[in-house]
Design a protein around this motif. Structure first.
Motif, short mmCIF file in Angstrom:
data_model
loop_
_atom_site.label_atom_id
_atom_site.label_comp_id
_atom_site.label_asym_id
_atom_site.label_seq_id
_atom_site.Cartn_x
_atom_site.Cartn_y
_atom_site.Cartn_z
N SER A 52 36.62 45.03 36.78
CA SER A 52 37.83 44.23 36.95
C SER A 52 38.19 43.44 35.70
O SER A 52 39.18 42.71 35.69
CB SER A 52 37.67 43.26 38.14
OG SER A 52 36.55 42.42 37.92
N ASN A 53 37.35 43.57 34.65
CA ASN A 53 37.63 42.80 33.44
C ASN A 53 38.77 43.43 32.64
O ASN A 53 39.12 44.60 32.81
CB ASN A 53 36.37 42.74 32.56
CG ASN A 53 35.84 44.12 32.22
OD1 ASN A 53 35.33 44.81 33.09
ND2 ASN A 53 35.96 44.54 30.96
N ARG A 54 39.36 42.64 31.75
CA ARG A 54 40.45 43.12 30.90
C ARG A 54 39.89 44.19 29.95
O ARG A 54 38.88 43.98 29.27
CB ARG A 54 41.03 41.95 30.10
CG ARG A 54 42.29 42.31 29.31
CD ARG A 54 42.72 41.14 28.45
NE ARG A 54 43.17 40.02 29.26
CZ ARG A 54 44.44 39.83 29.62
NH1 ARG A 54 45.36 40.72 29.27
NH2 ARG A 54 44.78 38.77 30.32
N LEU A 55 40.55 45.32 29.88
CA LEU A 55 40.06 46.44 29.07
C LEU A 55 40.66 46.42 27.67
O LEU A 55 41.80 45.96 27.46
CB LEU A 55 40.42 47.77 29.75
CG LEU A 55 39.79 48.03 31.12
CD1 LEU A 55 40.36 49.32 31.71
CD2 LEU A 55 38.28 48.12 31.02
N LYS A 56 39.88 46.91 26.70
CA LYS A 56 40.41 47.11 25.36
C LYS A 56 41.38 48.30 25.39
O LYS A 56 41.33 49.15 26.28
CB LYS A 56 39.27 47.39 24.39
CG LYS A 56 38.31 46.21 24.23
CD LYS A 56 37.18 46.57 23.28
CE LYS A 56 36.21 45.39 23.16
NZ LYS A 56 35.06 45.71 22.29
N ALA A 57 42.25 48.38 24.40
CA ALA A 57 43.28 49.41 24.37
C ALA A 57 42.68 50.82 24.41
O ALA A 57 43.18 51.70 25.11
CB ALA A 57 44.16 49.25 23.12
N LYS A 58 41.55 51.00 23.72
CA LYS A 58 40.95 52.33 23.65
C LYS A 58 40.33 52.76 24.99
O LYS A 58 40.05 53.94 25.19
CB LYS A 58 39.88 52.38 22.55
CG LYS A 58 38.69 51.48 22.78
CD LYS A 58 37.73 51.55 21.61
CE LYS A 58 36.52 50.66 21.82
NZ LYS A 58 35.68 51.08 22.92
N ASP A 59 40.09 51.79 25.88
CA ASP A 59 39.46 52.11 27.17
C ASP A 59 40.47 52.25 28.31
O ASP A 59 40.08 52.39 29.47
CB ASP A 59 38.44 51.02 27.54
CG ASP A 59 37.27 50.98 26.57
OD1 ASP A 59 36.90 52.04 26.06
OD2 ASP A 59 36.75 49.86 26.33
N GLN A 60 41.77 52.20 27.99
CA GLN A 60 42.78 52.22 29.05
C GLN A 60 43.24 53.64 29.41
O GLN A 60 44.17 53.81 30.19
CB GLN A 60 43.98 51.36 28.63
CG GLN A 60 43.63 49.88 28.57
CD GLN A 60 44.81 49.00 28.21
OE1 GLN A 60 45.93 49.47 28.14
NE2 GLN A 60 44.55 47.72 27.98
N ALA A 67 36.12 57.14 35.07
CA ALA A 67 34.69 57.34 34.83
C ALA A 67 33.94 56.01 34.91
O ALA A 67 32.83 55.94 35.45
CB ALA A 67 34.47 57.99 33.46
N ALA A 68 34.57 54.95 34.40
CA ALA A 68 33.92 53.63 34.45
C ALA A 68 33.80 53.13 35.88
O ALA A 68 32.80 52.51 36.25
CB ALA A 68 34.71 52.63 33.60
N ILE A 69 34.80 53.42 36.70
CA ILE A 69 34.79 52.95 38.09
C ILE A 69 33.70 53.66 38.89
O ILE A 69 33.15 53.11 39.86
CB ILE A 69 36.18 53.14 38.72
CG1 ILE A 69 37.15 52.11 38.14
CG2 ILE A 69 36.14 53.02 40.24
CD1 ILE A 69 38.57 52.24 38.60
N GLU A 70 33.37 54.88 38.50
CA GLU A 70 32.31 55.60 39.20
C GLU A 70 30.94 54.95 39.00
O GLU A 70 30.03 55.14 39.80
CB GLU A 70 32.27 57.05 38.72
CG GLU A 70 33.41 57.89 39.27
CD GLU A 70 33.32 59.33 38.81
OE1 GLU A 70 32.31 59.69 38.17
OE2 GLU A 70 34.26 60.10 39.08
N ASN A 71 30.80 54.17 37.90
CA ASN A 71 29.54 53.44 37.67
C ASN A 71 29.66 52.05 38.29
O ASN A 71 30.44 51.23 37.81
CB ASN A 71 29.26 53.32 36.17
CG ASN A 71 29.01 54.67 35.53
OD1 ASN A 71 28.29 55.49 36.10
ND2 ASN A 71 29.60 54.89 34.36
N PRO A 72 28.94 51.77 39.33
CA PRO A 72 29.09 50.47 40.00
C PRO A 72 28.59 49.32 39.12
O PRO A 72 27.68 49.49 38.31
CB PRO A 72 28.23 50.61 41.25
CG PRO A 72 27.22 51.66 40.90
CD PRO A 72 27.93 52.61 39.98
#
Length: 340
Positions: A52-60, A67-72
């Motif tokens: 839920s944290n603010r993402l960097k531009a490269k991670d958007q 893929a990130a959401i699949e990792n709890p």
């Protein structure tokens, strides 16, 4: 022919705090009965969070986010909550009010010490400790020291006892929610009790009597509700540590004495541009860490050091409010010597 050396700030100058609270302990019980109080323990809880944290531009990128959401986001945290048969939190601590306000515990310049003591005596002669003591009493009565535990509570009752030989010589009871956190004007039935309590604290600060207060707050928050002890600052987390560690004393949840002291000295309404924010804690630069701002800037000559130096070294007497602020900073205590 005699020449007088200009007065300089002592390189060693320290003051001991004169409002000395203990840590506060948490207990749980029933608002109506108030006869069976259980120590409130801190327990661990493991939770599965989401990203839920603010993402960097490269991670958007959508694929990366999926893929990130699949990792709890797994966390272990400390939590403190009332049991399901108790609706009230009891917070208790003691407070010593010490005499000798404005007298340094260490000062390596005799002429500076003498001028300081004369200045303090002048302040006491003109104003006494009445105004500061009245504000300290108000912060005890309104339950400011409860911090987040006060927010959303249905009822908050604060009992303050003057302890002599370990027994309550006098006791006052306040409806904390009936007293404001924004100002120090009290009306109604609490006025007389606040006046008495303020007078007692003033006597303690002036050294006229020994003052030890027992403070107990009853906070009705509801059965099973979470409560909020102090959070520990863990500097070296290491591997596998909890992401939140709560303060406990002998297995009982509590609040740091430093956090109580900060609440009690939240009396400064004399800082520049004082407006909607209300009182702030007495700090040399008027620091409010939650806002990332210092309200008493050296450039504006509104900070403690400029006010003290002008008062002592240049005989420029500050305004009455800033005199109260300087004295409240000395009561707070600290090391204020000239930087080497």
């Amino acid at each position: 022919m005699t020449t007088t050396t200009p007065l300089k700030t002592a390189s060693v100058l320290a003051f001991e705090r004169k409002l000395d609270p203990s840590d506060a302990l948490f207990h749980a019980g029933d608002w109506q009965a108030r006869d069976n109080w259980q120590p409130l323990a801190v327990r661990e809880k493991s939770v599965r969070g989401t990203i839920s944290n603010r993402l960097k531009a490269k991670d958007q990128d959508p694929a990366k986010l999926d893929a990130a959401i699949e990792n709890p986001n797994l966390q272990t945290v400390d939590v403190a909550a009332l049991p399901h048969d108790a609706d009230t939190l009891r917070v208790s601590f003691s407070l010593r009010v010490l005499g000798g306000a404005g007298t340094p515990s260490a000062c390596n310049a005799a002429d500076y010490r003498q001028k300081l003591l004369e200045t303090v005596q002048g302040y006491v002669g003109a104003h006494g400790f009445g105004e500061l003591a009245r504000r300290y009493a108000h912060n005890l009565a309104n339950g400011r020291f409860l911090w987040r535990n006060r927010i959303g509570a249905e009822q908050v009752e604060v009992q303050i006892a003057h302890l002599v030989d370990g027994k309550a010589a006098k006791q006052w009871t306040f409806d904390a929610l009936g007293l404001s956190l924004r100002h120090f004007d009290a009306t109604g039935p609490a006025t007389a009790a606040l006046t008495e309590l303020g007078s007692l604290i003033a006597d303690g600060l002036s050294g006229e009597r020994h003052v030890l207060l027992g403070v107990t707050a009853y906070v009705r928050v509801g059965v099973g509700q979470e409560v909020f002890p102090s959070q520990e600052l863990i500097l070296d987390r290491g591997r596998g540590d909890k992401s939140k560690t709560l303060y406990q004393i002998g297995g009982i949840a509590g609040i740091h004495s430093q956090k109580l002291g900060n609440a009690l000295r939240t009396v400064d309404t004399w800082y520049p541009d004082a407006g909607d924010l209300g009182p702030i804690a007495v700090e040399p630069y008027g620091s409010v860490t939650t806002q990332g701002r210092a309200y008493r800037q050296p450039k504006a000559k509104a900070d403690f050091y400029n006010l003290l130096d002008n008062w002592l070294l240049k005989d420029k007497v500050p305004s009455e409010g800033d005199q109260h602020f300087v004295m409240a900073t000395l009561i707070r205590g600290g090391v204020f010597g000239e930087a080497g």
